[in-house]
Design a protein around this motif. Structure first.
Motif, PDB file in Angstrom:
ATOM      1  N   GLY A 144      47.087 -45.910   2.471  1.00 38.35           N
ATOM      2  CA  GLY A 144      48.277 -46.533   1.916  1.00 38.35           C
ATOM      3  C   GLY A 144      48.293 -48.049   1.985  1.00 38.35           C
ATOM      4  N   GLU A 145      47.319 -48.643   2.664  1.00 39.09           N
ATOM      5  CA  GLU A 145      47.248 -50.098   2.794  1.00 39.09           C
ATOM      6  C   GLU A 145      46.401 -50.688   1.664  1.00 39.09           C
ATOM      7  OE1 GLU A 145      48.801 -51.971   4.884  1.00 39.09           O
ATOM      8  OE2 GLU A 145      49.599 -50.451   6.268  1.00 39.09           O
ATOM      9  N   VAL A 146      46.774 -51.892   1.249  1.00 40.74           N
ATOM     10  CA  VAL A 146      46.017 -52.600   0.224  1.00 40.74           C
ATOM     11  C   VAL A 146      44.910 -53.404   0.900  1.00 40.74           C
ATOM     12  CG1 VAL A 146      46.097 -54.364  -1.574  1.00 40.74           C
ATOM     13  CG2 VAL A 146      47.967 -52.725  -1.357  1.00 40.74           C
ATOM     14  N   TYR A 147      43.682 -53.248   0.418  1.00 39.10           N
ATOM     15  CA  TYR A 147      42.541 -53.982   0.949  1.00 39.10           C
ATOM     16  C   TYR A 147      41.840 -54.746  -0.167  1.00 39.10           C
ATOM     17  CZ  TYR A 147      42.948 -51.061   5.140  1.00 39.10           C
ATOM     18  OH  TYR A 147      43.411 -50.424   6.270  1.00 39.10           O
ATOM     19  N   VAL A 148      41.176 -55.795   0.220  1.00 41.39           N
ATOM     20  CA  VAL A 148      40.258 -56.488  -0.680  1.00 41.39           C
ATOM     21  C   VAL A 148      38.852 -56.074  -0.266  1.00 41.39           C
ATOM     22  CG1 VAL A 148      39.413 -58.708  -1.505  1.00 41.39           C
ATOM     23  CG2 VAL A 148      41.839 -58.434  -0.931  1.00 41.39           C
ATOM     24  N   HIS A 149      38.113 -55.438  -1.191  1.00 38.37           N
ATOM     25  CA  HIS A 149      36.759 -54.985  -0.922  1.00 38.37           C
ATOM     26  C   HIS A 149      35.768 -55.940  -1.577  1.00 38.37           C
ATOM     27  CE1 HIS A 149      38.416 -51.187   0.538  1.00 38.37           C
ATOM     28  NE2 HIS A 149      39.131 -51.127  -0.570  1.00 38.37           N
ATOM     29  N   LEU A 150      34.740 -56.304  -0.843  1.00 38.16           N
ATOM     30  CA  LEU A 150      33.707 -57.196  -1.348  1.00 38.16           C
ATOM     31  C   LEU A 150      32.384 -56.448  -1.436  1.00 38.16           C
ATOM     32  CD1 LEU A 150      33.136 -60.185  -2.135  1.00 38.16           C
ATOM     33  CD2 LEU A 150      32.300 -60.492   0.192  1.00 38.16           C
ATOM     34  N   TYR A 151      31.756 -56.502  -2.607  1.00 40.72           N
ATOM     35  CA  TYR A 151      30.493 -55.815  -2.857  1.00 40.72           C
ATOM     36  C   TYR A 151      29.410 -56.821  -3.252  1.00 40.72           C
ATOM     37  CZ  TYR A 151      33.371 -51.567  -3.300  1.00 40.72           C
ATOM     38  OH  TYR A 151      34.241 -50.532  -3.082  1.00 40.72           O
ATOM     39  N   ARG A 152      28.210 -56.548  -2.824  1.00 37.56           N
ATOM     40  CA  ARG A 152      27.049 -57.285  -3.304  1.00 37.56           C
ATOM     41  C   ARG A 152      26.034 -56.273  -3.789  1.00 37.56           C
ATOM     42  NH1 ARG A 152      23.333 -60.955   0.557  1.00 37.56           N
ATOM     43  NH2 ARG A 152      22.708 -58.854   1.240  1.00 37.56           N
ATOM     44  N   ASP A 153      25.576 -56.467  -5.022  1.00 39.83           N
ATOM     45  CA  ASP A 153      24.642 -55.518  -5.630  1.00 39.83           C
ATOM     46  C   ASP A 153      25.209 -54.108  -5.628  1.00 39.83           C
ATOM     47  OD1 ASP A 153      22.823 -57.587  -6.009  1.00 39.83           O
ATOM     48  OD2 ASP A 153      21.928 -57.280  -4.031  1.00 39.83           O
ATOM     49  N   GLY A 154      26.519 -54.000  -5.814  1.00 42.05           N
ATOM     50  CA  GLY A 154      27.152 -52.694  -5.946  1.00 42.05           C
ATOM     51  C   GLY A 154      27.441 -51.968  -4.660  1.00 42.05           C
ATOM     52  N   ARG A 155      27.105 -52.572  -3.517  1.00 42.16           N
ATOM     53  CA  ARG A 155      27.358 -51.920  -2.236  1.00 42.16           C
ATOM     54  C   ARG A 155      28.375 -52.723  -1.444  1.00 42.16           C
ATOM     55  NH1 ARG A 155      24.004 -47.790  -1.165  1.00 42.16           N
ATOM     56  NH2 ARG A 155      24.543 -47.804   1.032  1.00 42.16           N
ATOM     57  N   ARG A 156      29.309 -52.008  -0.830  1.00 33.40           N
ATOM     58  CA  ARG A 156      30.391 -52.677  -0.120  1.00 33.40           C
ATOM     59  C   ARG A 156      29.882 -53.372   1.129  1.00 33.40           C
ATOM     60  NH1 ARG A 156      35.666 -49.413   1.885  1.00 33.40           N
ATOM     61  NH2 ARG A 156      34.073 -48.441   3.190  1.00 33.40           N
ATOM     62  N   ARG A 157      30.307 -54.620   1.290  1.00 32.49           N
ATOM     63  CA  ARG A 157      29.917 -55.400   2.448  1.00 32.49           C
ATOM     64  C   ARG A 157      31.063 -55.627   3.413  1.00 32.49           C
ATOM     65  NH1 ARG A 157      25.348 -58.335   2.428  1.00 32.49           N
ATOM     66  NH2 ARG A 157      25.861 -58.392   4.646  1.00 32.49           N
ATOM     67  N   ALA A 158      32.297 -55.623   2.925  1.00 33.91           N
ATOM     68  CA  ALA A 158      33.437 -55.860   3.812  1.00 33.91           C
ATOM     69  C   ALA A 158      34.716 -55.395   3.144  1.00 33.91           C
ATOM     70  CB  ALA A 158      33.537 -57.340   4.177  1.00 33.91           C
ATOM     71  N   SER A 159      35.714 -55.060   3.953  1.00 36.28           N
ATOM     72  CA  SER A 159      37.040 -54.670   3.482  1.00 36.28           C
ATOM     73  C   SER A 159      38.072 -55.270   4.435  1.00 36.28           C
ATOM     74  CB  SER A 159      37.199 -53.146   3.450  1.00 36.28           C
ATOM     75  OG  SER A 159      36.260 -52.546   2.580  1.00 36.28           O
ATOM     76  N   LEU A 160      38.972 -56.076   3.905  1.00 36.52           N
ATOM     77  CA  LEU A 160      39.974 -56.740   4.728  1.00 36.52           C
ATOM     78  C   LEU A 160      41.327 -56.709   4.031  1.00 36.52           C
ATOM     79  CD1 LEU A 160      37.987 -59.929   5.832  1.00 36.52           C
ATOM     80  CD2 LEU A 160      38.492 -57.921   7.238  1.00 36.52           C
ATOM     81  N   ARG A 161      42.377 -56.761   4.843  1.00 36.19           N
ATOM     82  CA  ARG A 161      43.715 -56.840   4.271  1.00 36.19           C
ATOM     83  C   ARG A 161      43.992 -58.268   3.820  1.00 36.19           C
ATOM     84  NH1 ARG A 161      48.202 -54.211   8.004  1.00 36.19           N
ATOM     85  NH2 ARG A 161      49.372 -54.823   6.164  1.00 36.19           N
TER      86      ARG A 161
END
Length: 211
Positions: A53-70
């Protein structure tokens, strides 16, 4: 530094679907990599929230997730920092701050609502400016007509009325007019969010506030 961004899962970036136009934001900025060559990092935000239920910003490099933060967040990269912040109606910031102080807005995925709005701005600049001006005007009118009525409703609350008195709004609109004003304001704020335009007074910061 890049080493601070540790993979937090094996998730891969999902393609943008047309039905996600107003529930998802996807940006694919090209930034300087470790060796100085351009890299594509994808920024993915699901406005309805993830599984918890929380909103996150997901960061991907080359299509793979590297980090997820609020949000609001700042992703450090070798050449600068990706910054993302949300508002009540979408994104209010998505840019890349370089180490030399330069700032540029991230490029939205062409299939996203932000991408379609950016395409309109590029291909029909006159119409784009007209829509932008109309959105700002709608929000200004909504404030001018809505705030006095809201203030009257608040001061009619018995404890406040007894201690401060009741404010009499010079404007009292019928329910249908207030509903229409609310819907127009929602549309205007959404249009501004698609252009990453944010003002604390016009776009919800005064009452709801974006994080």
């Amino acid at each position: 530094m890049l080493e601070q961004l540790k993979p937090d899962g094996a998730d891969t970036l999902q393609p943008f679907r047309w039905w996600q136009a107003f529930s998802r934001s996807l940006f694919d900025p090209r930034v300087k990599g470790v060796d100085g060559h351009p890299e594509t990092w994808s920024v993915d935000v699901r406005h309805g929230g993830d599984e918890d239920g929380e909103v996150y910003v997901h960061l991907y490099r080359d299509g793979r997730r590297r980090a997820s933060l609020r949000p609001p967040i700042a992703f450090p990269l070798p050449g600068g920092t990706i910054r993302v912040a949300v508002s009540t109606y979408g994104l209010r910031q998505a840019d890349y701050l370089t180490h030399d102080g330069g700032v540029r807005q991230l490029s939205p995925d062409a299939s996203s609502a932000e991408g379609l709005r950016a395409h309109l701005e590029k291909t029909r600049p006159g119409l784009s400016r007209l829509l932008g001006a109309a959105s700002a005007l709608v929000l200004l009118v909504s404030l001018a007509l809505g705030v006095p009525q809201l203030l009257q409703s608040v001061t009619e609350f018995p404890p406040l009325a007894e201690s401060l008195g009741t404010f009499a709004s010079p404007i009292l609109l019928p329910a249908w007019a207030n509903t229409s004003l609310l819907l127009a304001g929602l549309a205007a704020s959404t249009e501004r969010a698609l252009r990453l335009r944010y003002n604390w007074l016009l776009d919800g910061g005064l009452f709801g506030g974006g994080d």
